[in-house]
Design an enzyme around this catalytic site. Structure first.
Site, PDB file in Angstrom:
ATOM      1  N   GLU A   1      -9.733  -2.297  -2.240  1.00  0.00           N
ATOM      2  CA  GLU A   1     -10.306  -1.231  -2.453  1.00  0.00           C
ATOM      3  C   GLU A   1     -11.327  -1.606  -3.936  1.00  0.00           C
ATOM      4  O   GLU A   1     -10.933  -1.669  -4.887  1.00  0.00           O
ATOM      5  CB  GLU A   1      -9.466  -0.113  -3.621  1.00  0.00           C
TER       6      GLU A   1
ATOM      7  N   GLY B   1      -3.827   7.988  -9.310  1.00  0.00           N
ATOM      8  CA  GLY B   1      -5.460   7.044  -9.956  1.00  0.00           C
ATOM      9  C   GLY B   1      -5.065   5.665  -9.312  1.00  0.00           C
ATOM     10  O   GLY B   1      -5.114   5.934  -7.917  1.00  0.00           O
ATOM     11  N   SER B   2      -5.573   4.506  -9.923  1.00  0.00           N
ATOM     12  CA  SER B   2      -5.089   3.207  -9.380  1.00  0.00           C
ATOM     13  C   SER B   2      -3.784   2.840  -9.522  1.00  0.00           C
ATOM     14  O   SER B   2      -2.959   3.185 -10.343  1.00  0.00           O
ATOM     15  CB  SER B   2      -6.142   2.621  -9.674  1.00  0.00           C
ATOM     16  N   THR B   3      -3.672   2.008  -8.124  1.00  0.00           N
ATOM     17  CA  THR B   3      -2.422   1.186  -8.270  1.00  0.00           C
ATOM     18  C   THR B   3      -1.777   0.593  -9.123  1.00  0.00           C
ATOM     19  O   THR B   3      -0.902   0.453  -9.291  1.00  0.00           O
ATOM     20  CB  THR B   3      -2.993   0.985  -6.399  1.00  0.00           C
TER      21      THR B   3
ATOM     22  N   GLU C   1       0.011   9.393  -6.635  1.00  0.00           N
ATOM     23  CA  GLU C   1      -1.185   8.756  -5.212  1.00  0.00           C
ATOM     24  C   GLU C   1      -1.793   8.114  -6.258  1.00  0.00           C
ATOM     25  O   GLU C   1      -2.841   7.972  -6.595  1.00  0.00           O
ATOM     26  CB  GLU C   1      -1.775  10.468  -5.287  1.00  0.00           C
TER      27      GLU C   1
ATOM     28  N   VAL D   1      -2.803   0.415 -12.557  1.00  0.00           N
ATOM     29  CA  VAL D   1      -2.402   1.351 -13.412  1.00  0.00           C
ATOM     30  C   VAL D   1      -0.409   1.978 -12.830  1.00  0.00           C
ATOM     31  O   VAL D   1       0.084   1.845 -14.033  1.00  0.00           O
ATOM     32  CB  VAL D   1      -3.532   2.510 -13.618  1.00  0.00           C
TER      33      VAL D   1
ATOM     34  N   LYS E   1      -3.684  14.222 -20.452  1.00  0.00           N
ATOM     35  CA  LYS E   1      -4.505  13.810 -20.376  1.00  0.00           C
ATOM     36  C   LYS E   1      -5.452  13.397 -19.531  1.00  0.00           C
ATOM     37  O   LYS E   1      -4.778  12.916 -18.194  1.00  0.00           O
ATOM     38  CB  LYS E   1      -4.285  12.366 -21.243  1.00  0.00           C
TER      39      LYS E   1
ATOM     40  N   CYS F   1     -10.211   8.745  -2.931  1.00  0.00           N
ATOM     41  CA  CYS F   1      -9.000   7.704  -2.159  1.00  0.00           C
ATOM     42  C   CYS F   1      -9.420   7.381  -0.961  1.00  0.00           C
ATOM     43  O   CYS F   1      -8.635   7.156  -0.255  1.00  0.00           O
ATOM     44  CB  CYS F   1      -7.748   8.108  -2.601  1.00  0.00           C
TER      45      CYS F   1
HETATM   46  P1  NAD Z   1      -7.311   4.769 -13.586  1.00  0.00           P
HETATM   47  O1  NAD Z   1      -6.228   4.361 -12.400  1.00  0.00           O
HETATM   48  O2  NAD Z   1      -7.973   4.235 -13.964  1.00  0.00           O
HETATM   49  O3  NAD Z   1      -7.709   5.883 -14.039  1.00  0.00           O
HETATM   50  C1  NAD Z   1      -6.560   7.036 -13.833  1.00  0.00           C
HETATM   51  C2  NAD Z   1      -6.132   7.734 -15.274  1.00  0.00           C
HETATM   52  O4  NAD Z   1      -4.990   7.476 -15.816  1.00  0.00           O
HETATM   53  C3  NAD Z   1      -7.403   8.460 -15.824  1.00  0.00           C
HETATM   54  O5  NAD Z   1      -7.019   9.155 -17.139  1.00  0.00           O
HETATM   55  C4  NAD Z   1      -7.379   6.953 -16.580  1.00  0.00           C
HETATM   56  O6  NAD Z   1      -7.859   7.195 -18.234  1.00  0.00           O
HETATM   57  C5  NAD Z   1      -5.466   6.703 -16.929  1.00  0.00           C
HETATM   58  N1  NAD Z   1      -5.342   4.763 -17.550  1.00  0.00           N
HETATM   59  C6  NAD Z   1      -5.829   4.111 -16.995  1.00  0.00           C
HETATM   60  N2  NAD Z   1      -5.676   2.704 -17.452  1.00  0.00           N
HETATM   61  C7  NAD Z   1      -4.307   3.449 -18.315  1.00  0.00           C
HETATM   62  C8  NAD Z   1      -3.520   2.841 -18.827  1.00  0.00           C
HETATM   63  N3  NAD Z   1      -3.089   1.033 -18.500  1.00  0.00           N
HETATM   64  N4  NAD Z   1      -2.390   3.624 -19.303  1.00  0.00           N
HETATM   65  C9  NAD Z   1      -2.178   4.736 -19.188  1.00  0.00           C
HETATM   66  N5  NAD Z   1      -3.024   5.132 -18.502  1.00  0.00           N
HETATM   67  C10 NAD Z   1      -4.212   5.347 -18.103  1.00  0.00           C
HETATM   68  O7  NAD Z   1      -8.707   5.511 -11.903  1.00  0.00           O
HETATM   69  P2  NAD Z   1      -9.982   6.903 -11.397  1.00  0.00           P
HETATM   70  O8  NAD Z   1     -10.690   5.256 -11.502  1.00  0.00           O
HETATM   71  O9  NAD Z   1      -9.538   7.605 -12.126  1.00  0.00           O
HETATM   72  O10 NAD Z   1      -9.558   7.114 -10.175  1.00  0.00           O
HETATM   73  C11 NAD Z   1      -9.879   6.423  -9.615  1.00  0.00           C
HETATM   74  C12 NAD Z   1      -8.469   5.561  -8.232  1.00  0.00           C
HETATM   75  O11 NAD Z   1      -7.711   6.865  -7.852  1.00  0.00           O
HETATM   76  C13 NAD Z   1      -9.202   5.136  -7.211  1.00  0.00           C
HETATM   77  O12 NAD Z   1      -8.055   3.657  -6.992  1.00  0.00           O
HETATM   78  C14 NAD Z   1      -8.494   6.315  -6.178  1.00  0.00           C
HETATM   79  O13 NAD Z   1      -8.102   4.988  -5.350  1.00  0.00           O
HETATM   80  C15 NAD Z   1      -7.213   7.019  -6.809  1.00  0.00           C
HETATM   81  N6  NAD Z   1      -7.043   8.332  -6.531  1.00  0.00           N
HETATM   82  C16 NAD Z   1      -6.172   8.439  -5.208  1.00  0.00           C
HETATM   83  C17 NAD Z   1      -6.297   9.404  -5.144  1.00  0.00           C
HETATM   84  C18 NAD Z   1      -4.684  10.623  -3.676  1.00  0.00           C
HETATM   85  O14 NAD Z   1      -4.439  11.079  -3.867  1.00  0.00           O
HETATM   86  N7  NAD Z   1      -4.274   9.262  -3.313  1.00  0.00           N
HETATM   87  C19 NAD Z   1      -6.390  11.273  -5.108  1.00  0.00           C
HETATM   88  C20 NAD Z   1      -7.499   9.789  -5.699  1.00  0.00           C
HETATM   89  C21 NAD Z   1      -8.463   8.885  -6.760  1.00  0.00           C
END
Ligand code: NAD
Length: 543
Positions: free
Chosen positions: A425, A265-267, A293, A269, A212, A327
């Site tokens: 963040e 994605g975000s911490t 990550e 989530v 997804k 990130c």
């Molecule tokens: P996000 O957490 O909003 O979304 C990530 C994924 O999770 C998306 O596919 C989203 O649709 C899904 N999602 C959102 N809410 C959900 C839920 N309640 N249940 C299940 N899935 C859910 O993150 P984003 O805005 O796409 O990306 C930005 C974040 O990602 C920032 O916090 C960034 O620091 C982090 N990031 C980290 C790294 C790393 O390597 N550490 C790399 C890239 C991005």
């Protein structure tokens, strides 16, 4: 079984093209951008090798050009997640049994297709769909994803080669089985390469996957899916669904065959996902692998001996490339008072020269943020900083969403080192700086260490080697990727394995053996060549 111990091609980093005026790649890219902008695409989900469409379509627009229609994607529901799980489980037996060299060949072929005929397609889709300038797209969707495919094959071989010793008459061996069940890849918007790597790395190790992606990355996700199919990925190995996170989570985290999640994605989530998995743990056949990550509040710490010019450039690129939506982006900096005036004069001059606009105009360094929610969130933090007594907006602070989601590169000066934008963040082009007294460096270092929940990337700038050694040791737990006299962004596969600790994730280092090892469940095999003929041991014999 393979009839040979095959050597895989030695992995090498894909060279980054310049796109300088007059270069052939620039002309080719412009043509591709023009073609994509003249089309209205229809993007289905991909389940069991088939295109799946629904009545529920959602329009897609470039973040920097809201009125332009790129096309539509087909939104699915819980039934599509179930179809994807079933397809992954159906495909698993054949895929897991396929000998490794054929799995490797698919991804090595994908690497070469991406380095060649798919390069401009994926770069143009990333530029238009995610508002990245050409260089940011090239290092992400072309170079890094090619590197992931090539290096992961090499790391897979290194894992398979790790074998135990065998004493006389025994042969000990370890077989690296894929996980029993399916893997869920949940990917972010900001790196096309991460979106490509999260489903493909478990697949390379013999797993089947439900993927997804983020809604704001679907435009380039479609190109990745086309590429993988072209490279020969069999039906059902990776199944791409377009549903909301909670809809996917509800089906997947309640399924007995859920074997692992590969998340970026975000911490917040990630922590919710971990909690749900914990609550459902009795439902699963195996303990799921949880790899995530997540966020960062990445720092740059300048020592009084730092080279100011190097610091200024690193901070500008670190904080504002891809509008700070990395990130690893530098989002807080600590500058000694003795350096402040010189630093600020140079930094301000350079930041004010940043050229902002759509990425289709290749002369722009800086483009739009990803969507309205992100724009509104950033505007709110900026407005608050304009009013708060503990902060002052000293550069930028303007924003405008009439054409696209444009936020000026912004600097907030924090009078309190714990001001909210030093801790949280924001994920955008907002850098917060704290000026520390030179004779209070220890206090500043304590604050740096204790300010945020994250430990992803960090950079120090110093010329004094004693200071470099001291700071490297002093800040040992503050970052999973630590830079000396360099910006904290731009990790390269095969060179700087990437990931952070504390609230920033499980630190399973994308693009390394450490990551791939999470997608296998080892089986140890002991074979006895000469089984004992008697149950009694020699010590039992009469003297
Ligand atoms: P996000 O957490 O909003 O979304 C990530 C994924 O999770 C998306 O596919 C989203 O649709 C899904 N999602 C959102 N809410 C959900 C839920 N309640 N249940 C299940 N899935 C859910 O993150 P984003 O805005 O796409 O990306 C930005 C974040 O990602 C920032 O916090 C960034 O620091 C982090 N990031 C980290 C790294 C790393 O390597 N550490 C790399 C890239 C991005």
């Amino acid at each position: 079984m393979p009839k040979g111990i095959f050597k895989v091609p030695i992995a090498r980093n894909e060279p980054v093209k310049s796109y300088a005026p007059g270069s052939p790649e620039r002309a080719e890219l412009k043509k591709e951008i023009e073609r994509m902008r003249s089309e209205v695409v229809d993007i289905p989900m991909f389940i069991d090798g088939k295109e799946v469409r629904t009545d529920n379509t959602v329009s897609m627009h470039p973040p920097h050009d809201r009125k332009h229609l790129l096309g539509h994607f087909h939104r699915g529901d819980a039934s599509h997640v179930q179809m994807a799980i079933e397809a992954a489980l159906k495909a698993r037996k054949k895929w897991a049994a396929m000998t490794w060299e054929h799995r490797a060949s698919i991804f090595l072929k994908a690497a070469e297709l991406l380095a060649g005929p798919y390069r401009m397609k994926l770069n143009a889709a990333t530029m238009i769909g995610q508002s990245k300038n050409v260089f940011q797209a090239e290092i992400d969707s072309a170079a890094e994803l090619v590197d992931f495919f090539r290096y992961n094959v090499q790391y897979m071989m290194e894992i398979y080669a790790q074998q135990p010793s065998s004493p006389v008459s025994i042969w000990d061996r370890v077989e690296y089985r894929p996980l029993e069940g399916f893997v869920f890849a949940l990917t972010p918007f900001n790196f096309t390469s991460i979106a490509g790597n999260l489903p493909t790395s478990p697949a390379l190790m013999g797993n089947t996957v439900v993927w997804k992606c983020s809604n704001t990355q679907i435009y380039s996700a479609k190109v990745i899916m086309d590429l993988l199919r072209h490279a020969g990925l069999p039906d059902g190995v990776i199944n791409l669904v377009f549903v909301s996170g909670p809809v996917a989570g509800n089906e997947i985290f309640n399924h007995k065959d859920f074997a692992g999640i590969h998340f970026t994605g975000s911490t917040e989530v990630f922590q919710n996902i971990w909690k749900t998995i914990g609550e459902n743990i009795h439902k699963y056949k195996s303990y799921p692998r949880i790899v995530g990550e997540t966020g960062g509040k990445d720092y740059v710490f300048a020592h009084p001996t730092a080279n100011v010019d190097h610091l200024v450039i690193a901070l500008l690129r670190g904080a504002y490339e891809y509008q700070g939506q990395k990130c690893s982006a530098a989002s807080r900096a600590y500058i000694p008072k003795s350096m402040w005036n010189e630093f600020m004069e140079k930094f301000e001059g350079m930041v004010k020269g940043i050229k902002m606009g759509p990425p289709e105009d290749l002369s722009n360094f800086y483009n739009a943020v990803i969507d309205e929610a992100s724009f509104d969130k950033l505007a709110k933090y900026i407005d608050n900083a304009k009013k708060d007594k503990d902060a002052e907006v000293i550069i930028g602070g303007g924003y405008d969403k009439s054409e696209g989601f444009f936020i000026e590169p912004t600097v907030i000066l924090a009078k309190d080192p714990h001001y909210v934008t030093m801790e949280e963040e924001l994920f955008g082009p907002v850098l917060t700086i704290y000026v520390y007294e030179d004779d209070k460096m220890e206090e500043a270092l304590d604050t740096l260490d204790n300010t945020s929940i994250y430990a992803l990337t960090g950079a120090i700038f110093a010329r004094d080697r004693y200071a470099i050694e001291y700071l490297s040791k002093r800040l040992v737990d503050t970052a999973g990727n630590f830079y000396i006299n360099d910006k904290p962004t731009g990790a390269v596969v095969g060179q700087q394995p990437f990931g952070g600790a504390r609230g920033s994730g499980t630190n399973d280092k994308a693009g390394s053996q450490l990551n791939l090892i999470r997608w296998v469940s080892a089986r140890t095999i002991k074979e006895e060549f000469v089984p004992p003929e008697d149950y009694r041991y020699p010590f039992m014999e009469e003297e």
